[in-house]
Design an enzyme around this catalytic site. Structure first.
Site, mmCIF file in Angstrom:
data_model
loop_
_atom_site.group_PDB
_atom_site.id
_atom_site.type_symbol
_atom_site.label_atom_id
_atom_site.label_comp_id
_atom_site.label_asym_id
_atom_site.label_seq_id
_atom_site.Cartn_x
_atom_site.Cartn_y
_atom_site.Cartn_z
ATOM 1 N N LEU A 53 -2.309 -3.005 -29.286
ATOM 2 C CA LEU A 53 -2.773 -2.083 -28.258
ATOM 3 C C LEU A 53 -2.903 -0.657 -28.757
ATOM 4 O O LEU A 53 -3.432 0.208 -28.046
ATOM 5 C CB LEU A 53 -1.798 -2.104 -27.066
ATOM 6 C CG LEU A 53 -1.498 -3.472 -26.450
ATOM 7 C CD1 LEU A 53 -0.422 -3.347 -25.376
ATOM 8 C CD2 LEU A 53 -2.757 -4.081 -25.866
ATOM 9 N N TYR A 103 -15.951 6.957 -31.469
ATOM 10 C CA TYR A 103 -14.901 6.096 -30.936
ATOM 11 C C TYR A 103 -15.335 4.635 -30.968
ATOM 12 O O TYR A 103 -14.598 3.757 -31.431
ATOM 13 C CB TYR A 103 -14.557 6.518 -29.509
ATOM 14 C CG TYR A 103 -13.601 5.580 -28.810
ATOM 15 C CD1 TYR A 103 -12.299 5.422 -29.260
ATOM 16 C CD2 TYR A 103 -14.005 4.862 -27.683
ATOM 17 C CE1 TYR A 103 -11.418 4.566 -28.619
ATOM 18 C CE2 TYR A 103 -13.135 4.011 -27.030
ATOM 19 C CZ TYR A 103 -11.841 3.870 -27.504
ATOM 20 O OH TYR A 103 -10.971 3.017 -26.875
ATOM 21 N N LYS A 107 -13.713 1.380 -33.150
ATOM 22 C CA LYS A 107 -13.262 0.140 -32.523
ATOM 23 C C LYS A 107 -14.017 -1.063 -33.085
ATOM 24 O O LYS A 107 -13.430 -2.133 -33.305
ATOM 25 C CB LYS A 107 -13.450 0.224 -31.003
ATOM 26 C CG LYS A 107 -12.393 1.033 -30.282
ATOM 27 C CD LYS A 107 -11.023 0.342 -30.360
ATOM 28 C CE LYS A 107 -10.018 0.972 -29.444
ATOM 29 N NZ LYS A 107 -8.697 0.297 -29.511
ATOM 30 N N ASN A 132 -12.613 0.272 -18.142
ATOM 31 C CA ASN A 132 -11.543 1.163 -17.699
ATOM 32 C C ASN A 132 -10.400 0.342 -17.097
ATOM 33 O O ASN A 132 -10.616 -0.446 -16.178
ATOM 34 C CB ASN A 132 -12.077 2.138 -16.645
ATOM 35 C CG ASN A 132 -13.169 3.030 -17.193
ATOM 36 O OD1 ASN A 132 -12.898 4.001 -17.874
ATOM 37 N ND2 ASN A 132 -14.421 2.681 -16.902
ATOM 38 N N HIS A 281 17.042 0.264 27.829
ATOM 39 C CA HIS A 281 18.452 0.322 28.213
ATOM 40 C C HIS A 281 18.786 -0.872 29.111
ATOM 41 O O HIS A 281 17.882 -1.511 29.686
ATOM 42 C CB HIS A 281 18.743 1.636 28.944
ATOM 43 C CG HIS A 281 18.403 2.854 28.142
ATOM 44 N ND1 HIS A 281 18.930 3.088 26.901
ATOM 45 C CD2 HIS A 281 17.562 3.891 28.407
ATOM 46 C CE1 HIS A 281 18.466 4.227 26.428
ATOM 47 N NE2 HIS A 281 17.624 4.739 27.321
ATOM 48 N N PRO A 282 20.058 -1.208 29.257
ATOM 49 C CA PRO A 282 20.432 -2.339 30.118
ATOM 50 C C PRO A 282 19.852 -2.206 31.518
ATOM 51 O O PRO A 282 19.896 -1.137 32.140
ATOM 52 C CB PRO A 282 21.964 -2.268 30.136
ATOM 53 C CG PRO A 282 22.315 -1.643 28.822
ATOM 54 C CD PRO A 282 21.237 -0.621 28.582
ATOM 55 N N GLY A 283 19.279 -3.298 32.012
ATOM 56 C CA GLY A 283 18.709 -3.322 33.346
ATOM 57 C C GLY A 283 17.289 -2.796 33.448
ATOM 58 O O GLY A 283 16.660 -2.924 34.506
ATOM 59 N N VAL A 284 16.786 -2.196 32.391
ATOM 60 C CA VAL A 284 15.446 -1.606 32.409
ATOM 61 C C VAL A 284 14.389 -2.690 32.236
ATOM 62 O O VAL A 284 14.534 -3.610 31.425
ATOM 63 C CB VAL A 284 15.299 -0.537 31.300
ATOM 64 C CG1 VAL A 284 13.838 -0.181 31.071
ATOM 65 C CG2 VAL A 284 16.098 0.702 31.663
#
Length: 373
Positions: A53, A103, A107, A132, A281-284
Site C-alpha cells: 500500500l 504520478y 504507478k 478515490n 404519571h400514574p392515573g394519566v
C-alpha cells in the site's frame, strides 16, 4: 498467515490492520517510511503474503514519484525474489496509471515491476487500479474531497467546490478491506492477465457528495435522517460520523412537557415514519383520538399500561394490558379510537413509532373518546 503491509501509516493500511488483528489466523508485520529501506529484505524473509500500500501522491517534486512509487516497489520485488519463495502480493495502484502524468507513470512502472516479479517467481500478483478511496481515518485537506468535506462540515467550516458537476468515482475503505481479506483467505481465484477491481464502486459527482454530507449535518436539527442503511449513503454517513469530535458525539432534541408527562421526538425518516417516546404519571390517560391512515406501534418500556380501543362506526370496544416487564408491541388501527392509561404506581415510559412524520397542517388525528369496558 503472516502478512507484511507496506505503507502501514496510511488510512487504507490502518483499516486493514485493524481488521486482520480481529481475525485469529493472521499475524501482521508493518513497513512505513519511518523504517529504513535496508530492513525490507528481513521483513519479507518469512512472510506469507504482502499487501503493498506504500506510495506517494503529493511529493515536493515530481522526481519523488519515482523513488516513492517505482523505486520502493522495485526494492520490494528484489527482496521477495531474494527470499526464494513465491510470495503473493496485493498492490494498490491507481486509475491514473493509465494517464500521462508523473504520478500515473510511476504507478505504471511499479505495476510492471510486479508483473516481472510474478513471471520470475511464479507468485500471484493482484493489481488494483483504485479510484478515490474514502472512509474513516482518511486525511482531510490532502487528496480526498470526501475526507475534506466531512472534516469541514462536521466542524462547521466552509467547503469549496470548483465544479459541482465534476464526476467522482469512489470505493469505500471497508469494501477494499473486505476484498483484500478475501484474497488473503484464499477466497479469490488468481488471474495473471487481468487487473482487479473492488466489486462495489460508486459513480457520483462532487456536488452530490457535498449535498449529501450537508444533509447529514442538517438532520440533527430537523431530526429527519437520510436513508443511511445501504449503498453509498450508508458509507458516506459512516465516514461523515467518523470525523465528529468528542464534543459532537451528542445533541439535544426538543422535549414537550405538560401535566401528563413529557413527549420527545427522537428520529424522523423521509419515508418510514418517526420515533418518539413519552411518559405518563400514574392515573394519566393519553390519546383519545383516531386516525384515517396513520398507524402507530407502542412499546411500554417501563410501567403498567392499559390500552383502550373503540371502533368509531360500530362502537365495539377492546382493552388490553401491557407492561415493561413483558415487551409487547401494541398497534393502533385506522378507524379505531385509542388511548393509553398508566394503571401502575410509577411513571410510565412508552416508545412510539408512527408510519409518517407528524404534519401539524394535516395531522390525521381526530379527537374521539374511548369508552373502556
Amino acid at each position: 498467515m503472516k502478512v507484511l503491509i507496506t505503507g502501514s501509516d496510511g488510512f487504507i493500511a490502518q483499516n486493514l490492520i485493524v481488521r486482520l488483528k480481529e481475525l485469529a489466523d493472521f499475524e501482521v508485520v508493518t513497513f512505513s517510511r519511518q523504517v529504513p529501506l535496508e530492513q525490507l529484505a528481513g521483513l519479507v524473509a518469512d512472510v506469507d503474503a504482502v499487501v503493498h500500500l506504500a506510495g506517494v501522491n503529493r511529493p515536493p517534486s515530481p522526481e519523488d514519484f519515482i523513488a516513492g512509487n517505482t523505486g520502493l516497489t522495485e526494492a520490494l520485488c528484489k527482496a521477495l525474489l531474494a527470499s526464494g519463495r513465491a510470495v503473493p502480493v496485493i498492490f494498490t495502484s491507481s486509475t491514473q496509471a493509465a494517464l500521462d502524468n508523473a504520478y500515473g507513470k510511476s504507478k505504471l512502472d511499479a505495476e510492471l515491476a510486479l508483473r516481472t516479479y510474478a513471471t520470475q517467481s511464479g507468485a500471484a500478483v493482484y493489481i488494483y487500479r483504485l479510484p478515490n478511496v474514502f472512509g474513516k481515518w482518511c486525511k482531510p485537506n490532502y487528496n480526498s474531497a470526501v475526507a475534506t468535506f466531512c472534516n469541514n462540515i462536521t466542524q462547521g467550516l466552509p467547503i469549496h467546490i470548483n465544479d459541482a458537476n465534476a464526476p467522482l468515482s469512489l470505493v469505500y475503505v471497508d469494501d477494499v478491506v473486505n476484498e483484500f481479506v478475501g484474497i488473503l483467505s484464499n477466497q479469490h481465484e488468481f488471474d495473471a492477465i487481468e487487473f482487479y477491481s473492488i466489486p462495489v464502486h460508486y459513480q457520483t459527482t462532487v456536488g452530490e457528495v457535498a449535498r449529501q454530507l450537508e444533509a447529514f449535518r442538517e438532520s440533527r436539527t430537523t431530526l429527519i435522517t437520510e436513508p443511511v442503511g445501504t449503498g453509498l449513503v450508508r458509507a458516506l454517513y459512516s465516514t461523515y460520523m467518523s470525523y465528529c469530535l468528542p464534543d459532537e458525539f451528542a445533541y439535544n432534541v426538543p422535549k414537550f412537557a405538560d401535566p401528563r408527562g413529557v413527549f420527545v421526538e427522537m428520529l424522523k425518516t423521509k419515508d418510514s415514519g418517526q420515533f418518539s417516546y413519552f411518559t405518563a404519571h400514574p392515573g394519566v390517560t393519553r390519546g383519545g383520538h383516531y386516525h384515517h391512515s396513520k398507524t402507530e406501534k407502542f412499546l411500554v418500556i417501563k410501567g403498567q399500561a392499559r390500552f383502550g380501543f373503540r371502533h368509531i362506526l360500530t362502537d365495539e370496544t377492546f382493552t388490553l394490558l401491557s407492561s415493561g416487564d413483558l415487551p409487547t408491541v401494541v398497534e393502533t388501527i385506522p378507524g379505531w379510537s385509542h388511548d393509553i392509561t398508566n394503571v401502575g404506581d410509577d411513571e410510565m415510559i412508552v416508545m412510539l413509532w408512527a408510519n409518517e412524520i407528524f404534519d401539524r397542517d394535516h395531522p390525521d388525528t381526530i379527537a374521539s373518546r374511548v369508552t373502556h369496558s
